[in-house]
Design a protein around this motif. Structure first.
Motif, PDB file in Angstrom:
ATOM      1  N   GLY A  70      75.666  63.143  44.159  1.00  0.00           N
ATOM      2  CA  GLY A  70      76.538  63.561  43.069  1.00  0.00           C
ATOM      3  C   GLY A  70      77.971  63.662  43.557  1.00  0.00           C
ATOM      4  N   MET A  71      78.861  62.909  42.892  1.00  0.00           N
ATOM      5  CA  MET A  71      80.299  62.932  43.234  1.00  0.00           C
ATOM      6  C   MET A  71      81.085  62.897  41.938  1.00  0.00           C
ATOM      7  SD  MET A  71      81.493  62.305  46.455  1.00  0.00           S
ATOM      8  CE  MET A  71      80.636  62.139  48.011  1.00  0.00           C
ATOM      9  N   TYR A  72      82.118  63.683  41.834  1.00  0.00           N
ATOM     10  CA  TYR A  72      83.055  63.473  40.728  1.00  0.00           C
ATOM     11  C   TYR A  72      84.467  63.540  41.285  1.00  0.00           C
ATOM     12  CZ  TYR A  72      84.229  68.439  40.568  1.00  0.00           C
ATOM     13  OH  TYR A  72      84.671  69.688  40.904  1.00  0.00           O
ATOM     14  N   ARG A  73      85.376  62.842  40.619  1.00  0.00           N
ATOM     15  CA  ARG A  73      86.777  62.850  41.061  1.00  0.00           C
ATOM     16  C   ARG A  73      87.490  64.018  40.428  1.00  0.00           C
ATOM     17  NH1 ARG A  73      90.102  57.356  40.656  1.00  0.00           N
ATOM     18  NH2 ARG A  73      90.193  58.028  38.512  1.00  0.00           N
ATOM     19  N   ASP A  74      88.143  64.823  41.258  1.00  0.00           N
ATOM     20  CA  ASP A  74      88.961  65.908  40.708  1.00  0.00           C
ATOM     21  C   ASP A  74      90.061  65.273  39.846  1.00  0.00           C
ATOM     22  OD1 ASP A  74      89.906  68.990  41.369  1.00  0.00           O
ATOM     23  OD2 ASP A  74      91.554  67.620  40.879  1.00  0.00           O
ATOM     24  N   ALA A 123      72.255  55.922  44.308  1.00  0.00           N
ATOM     25  CA  ALA A 123      73.179  55.909  43.171  1.00  0.00           C
ATOM     26  C   ALA A 123      74.215  57.011  43.338  1.00  0.00           C
ATOM     27  CB  ALA A 123      72.395  56.144  41.881  1.00  0.00           C
ATOM     28  N   ILE A 124      75.490  56.652  43.166  1.00  0.00           N
ATOM     29  CA  ILE A 124      76.537  57.670  43.088  1.00  0.00           C
ATOM     30  C   ILE A 124      76.589  58.130  41.628  1.00  0.00           C
ATOM     31  CG2 ILE A 124      78.971  58.226  43.448  1.00  0.00           C
ATOM     32  CD1 ILE A 124      79.130  56.014  45.528  1.00  0.00           C
ATOM     33  N   LEU A 125      76.279  59.409  41.406  1.00  0.00           N
ATOM     34  CA  LEU A 125      76.241  59.954  40.039  1.00  0.00           C
ATOM     35  C   LEU A 125      77.668  60.103  39.502  1.00  0.00           C
ATOM     36  CD1 LEU A 125      73.558  62.749  40.625  1.00  0.00           C
ATOM     37  CD2 LEU A 125      73.217  60.379  39.909  1.00  0.00           C
ATOM     38  N   ARG A 126      77.775  59.877  38.203  1.00  0.00           N
ATOM     39  CA  ARG A 126      76.747  59.464  37.291  1.00  0.00           C
ATOM     40  C   ARG A 126      76.607  57.939  37.162  1.00  0.00           C
ATOM     41  NH1 ARG A 126      78.885  61.478  31.796  1.00  0.00           N
ATOM     42  NH2 ARG A 126      80.811  60.812  32.784  1.00  0.00           N
ATOM     43  N   ALA A 127      77.751  57.231  37.205  1.00  0.00           N
ATOM     44  CA  ALA A 127      77.742  55.839  36.753  1.00  0.00           C
ATOM     45  C   ALA A 127      76.853  54.929  37.597  1.00  0.00           C
ATOM     46  CB  ALA A 127      79.179  55.306  36.721  1.00  0.00           C
ATOM     47  N   GLY A 128      76.673  55.273  38.877  1.00  0.00           N
ATOM     48  CA  GLY A 128      75.835  54.443  39.740  1.00  0.00           C
ATOM     49  C   GLY A 128      74.382  54.401  39.306  1.00  0.00           C
ATOM     50  N   GLY A 183      87.808  51.213  31.810  1.00  0.00           N
ATOM     51  CA  GLY A 183      87.840  52.614  31.385  1.00  0.00           C
ATOM     52  C   GLY A 183      86.991  53.476  32.295  1.00  0.00           C
ATOM     53  N   ASP A 184      86.505  54.585  31.747  1.00  0.00           N
ATOM     54  CA  ASP A 184      85.682  55.507  32.534  1.00  0.00           C
ATOM     55  C   ASP A 184      84.227  55.060  32.435  1.00  0.00           C
ATOM     56  OD1 ASP A 184      83.922  57.782  33.118  1.00  0.00           O
ATOM     57  OD2 ASP A 184      85.799  58.889  33.355  1.00  0.00           O
ATOM     58  N   ALA A 185      83.710  54.549  33.546  1.00  0.00           N
ATOM     59  CA  ALA A 185      82.378  53.921  33.522  1.00  0.00           C
ATOM     60  C   ALA A 185      81.301  54.925  33.113  1.00  0.00           C
ATOM     61  CB  ALA A 185      82.073  53.319  34.887  1.00  0.00           C
ATOM     62  N   GLY A 186      81.339  56.133  33.684  1.00  0.00           N
ATOM     63  CA  GLY A 186      80.310  57.131  33.362  1.00  0.00           C
ATOM     64  C   GLY A 186      80.306  57.459  31.880  1.00  0.00           C
ATOM     65  N   ASP A 187      81.476  57.682  31.325  1.00  0.00           N
ATOM     66  CA  ASP A 187      81.570  58.014  29.897  1.00  0.00           C
ATOM     67  C   ASP A 187      81.080  56.861  29.033  1.00  0.00           C
ATOM     68  OD1 ASP A 187      82.498  60.537  30.371  1.00  0.00           O
ATOM     69  OD2 ASP A 187      84.607  60.065  30.028  1.00  0.00           O
ATOM     70  N   PRO A 243      79.682  51.500  39.781  1.00  0.00           N
ATOM     71  CA  PRO A 243      80.402  50.394  39.144  1.00  0.00           C
ATOM     72  C   PRO A 243      81.878  50.316  39.543  1.00  0.00           C
ATOM     73  CG  PRO A 243      79.236  51.713  37.495  1.00  0.00           C
ATOM     74  CD  PRO A 243      79.097  52.418  38.805  1.00  0.00           C
ATOM     75  N   MET A 244      82.504  51.469  39.860  1.00  0.00           N
ATOM     76  CA  MET A 244      83.951  51.477  40.041  1.00  0.00           C
ATOM     77  C   MET A 244      84.350  51.816  41.474  1.00  0.00           C
ATOM     78  SD  MET A 244      84.326  50.760  36.954  1.00  0.00           S
ATOM     79  CE  MET A 244      86.063  50.689  36.626  1.00  0.00           C
ATOM     80  N   LEU A 245      85.185  50.960  42.069  1.00  0.00           N
ATOM     81  CA  LEU A 245      85.785  51.253  43.374  1.00  0.00           C
ATOM     82  C   LEU A 245      87.289  51.340  43.118  1.00  0.00           C
ATOM     83  CD1 LEU A 245      85.317  51.538  46.444  1.00  0.00           C
ATOM     84  CD2 LEU A 245      85.565  49.065  46.621  1.00  0.00           C
ATOM     85  N   ALA A 246      87.776  52.555  42.882  1.00  0.00           N
ATOM     86  CA  ALA A 246      89.177  52.740  42.471  1.00  0.00           C
ATOM     87  C   ALA A 246      90.033  53.092  43.689  1.00  0.00           C
ATOM     88  CB  ALA A 246      89.247  53.786  41.366  1.00  0.00           C
ATOM     89  N   THR A 247      90.153  54.383  44.022  1.00  0.00           N
ATOM     90  CA  THR A 247      90.866  54.731  45.264  1.00  0.00           C
ATOM     91  C   THR A 247      89.969  54.483  46.473  1.00  0.00           C
ATOM     92  OG1 THR A 247      90.081  57.017  45.319  1.00  0.00           O
ATOM     93  CG2 THR A 247      92.100  56.595  44.071  1.00  0.00           C
ATOM     94  N   GLY A 248      88.655  54.440  46.218  1.00  0.00           N
ATOM     95  CA  GLY A 248      87.691  54.251  47.313  1.00  0.00           C
ATOM     96  C   GLY A 248      87.172  55.558  47.896  1.00  0.00           C
ATOM     97  N   GLY A 249      87.728  56.684  47.431  1.00  0.00           N
ATOM     98  CA  GLY A 249      87.338  57.976  48.003  1.00  0.00           C
ATOM     99  C   GLY A 249      85.858  58.302  47.790  1.00  0.00           C
TER     100      GLY A 249
HETATM  101  C1  PRP Z   1      84.012  57.398  38.787  1.00  0.00           C
HETATM  102  C2  PRP Z   1      83.250  56.219  39.331  1.00  0.00           C
HETATM  103  C3  PRP Z   1      83.310  56.442  40.822  1.00  0.00           C
HETATM  104  C4  PRP Z   1      84.677  57.033  40.995  1.00  0.00           C
HETATM  105  C5  PRP Z   1      85.586  55.959  41.521  1.00  0.00           C
HETATM  106  O1  PRP Z   1      83.230  58.533  38.788  1.00  0.00           O
HETATM  107  O2  PRP Z   1      81.938  56.121  38.828  1.00  0.00           O
HETATM  108  O3  PRP Z   1      82.304  57.305  41.308  1.00  0.00           O
HETATM  109  O4  PRP Z   1      85.104  57.483  39.705  1.00  0.00           O
HETATM  110  O5  PRP Z   1      86.825  56.469  41.829  1.00  0.00           O
HETATM  111  P1  PRP Z   1      87.403  56.515  43.310  1.00  0.00           P
HETATM  112  O6  PRP Z   1      87.140  55.189  43.928  1.00  0.00           O
HETATM  113  O7  PRP Z   1      88.872  56.783  43.073  1.00  0.00           O
HETATM  114  O8  PRP Z   1      86.740  57.645  44.049  1.00  0.00           O
HETATM  115  P2  PRP Z   1      83.719  59.905  38.115  1.00  0.00           P
HETATM  116  O9  PRP Z   1      84.427  60.751  39.111  1.00  0.00           O
HETATM  117  O10 PRP Z   1      84.458  59.606  36.857  1.00  0.00           O
HETATM  118  O11 PRP Z   1      82.340  60.647  37.810  1.00  0.00           O
HETATM  119  P3  PRP Z   1      81.231  60.326  36.703  1.00  0.00           P
HETATM  120  O12 PRP Z   1      80.542  59.035  37.117  1.00  0.00           O
HETATM  121  O13 PRP Z   1      80.321  61.484  36.792  1.00  0.00           O
HETATM  122  O14 PRP Z   1      81.911  60.191  35.365  1.00  0.00           O
END
Ligand code: PRP
Ligand code: URA
Length: 217
Positions: A109-113, A84-89, A207-211, A140-146
């Protein structure tokens, strides 16, 4: 599966199922509360994992039914791992575990700056013998993919080889980045959305999946 061959590699799979579409619409709806949101995320992950694990190998094992001895199929080798990629995963990983209780679980654990939108890693714990397991990475979210690309790099550095990535909503930019960074990884998507906005949020998205999962809005 939808045909995405004009745009992406054959390892990118857009799952098509009316139940999946229905549940994703519930996630997009701003009026869905966090309890319902969390439940739907788990159910979607179960549907996606069912597709992503179709090719698992089985072996015949002798068991005793109430009536006779019989050779029947069980999953072969080490149990799959969910990472799981924290938190939303986390909410997706819980869904995969309901489908496959034998799965072992890892966390990254990953968060986007918020300014650069680049992923920052703050935690990593993977199950043992990771190189021998089928690995499902969930977010849940593949946004920039980083976040997904960096997570999978970390999993590979620690020995992971057979890796499948499950997301619910993807932006085309994120899919391109992930398939370029990891062309060997199977990518499973619930919905392919239009684009990213200036804050790198997916449109129309959810929206913001984790939130929304944890009620931290
Ligand atoms: C969200 C989401 C992914 C990431 C996707 O996490 O759950 O991990 O953004 O964005 P990307 O594809 O541009 O990297 P977030 O950084 O908001 O952390 P959180 O789950 O702890 O809220
Ligand atoms: N992370 C999210 O939770 N939502 C987005 O739309 C993009 C990144």
């Amino acid at each position: 599966m939808a045909d995405l061959s004009a745009e992406f590699s054959s390892r990118v799979h857009l799952i098509e199922h009316p139940l999946l579409a229905h549940k994703i619409t519930k996630l997009r709806d701003i009026n869905t509360d966090f309890g319902q949101f969390n439940a739907r995320v788990g159910e979607i992950a179960m549907i996606e994992a069912y597709e992503a694990l179709r090719d698992l190998h089985t072996e015949l094992v002798e068991i005793q039914t109430p009536l006779e001895r019989s050779a029947q199929p069980l999953l072969k080798g080490e149990s799959p791992a969910v990472v799981a990629i924290l938190r939303a995963g986390l909410a997706m990983a819980e869904g995969v575990r309901r489908l496959l209780p034998e799965a072992v679980v890892g966390h990254i654990g990953m968060y986007r700056d918020p300014i650069t939108h680049l992923p920052q890693r703050y935690y990593c714990k993977l199950p043992p013998r990771i190189s021998e397991r089928t690995i499902i990475v969930t977010d849940p979210m593949l946004a920039t993919g980083g976040s997904a690309a960096d997570t999978i790099t970390e999993v590979k550095d620690l020995g992971g080889r057979d890796i499948r990535f499950l997301c619910i909503v993807a932006a085309p930019e994120g899919v391109r980045k992930l398939q370029e960074a990891h062309p060997d990884v199977e990518i499973y998507i619930g919905a392919l959305d239009r684009e990213l906005n200036e804050h790198k949020y997916i449109l129309p998205g959810l929206g913001d999946a984790g939130d929304r999962i944890f009620g931290t809005l």
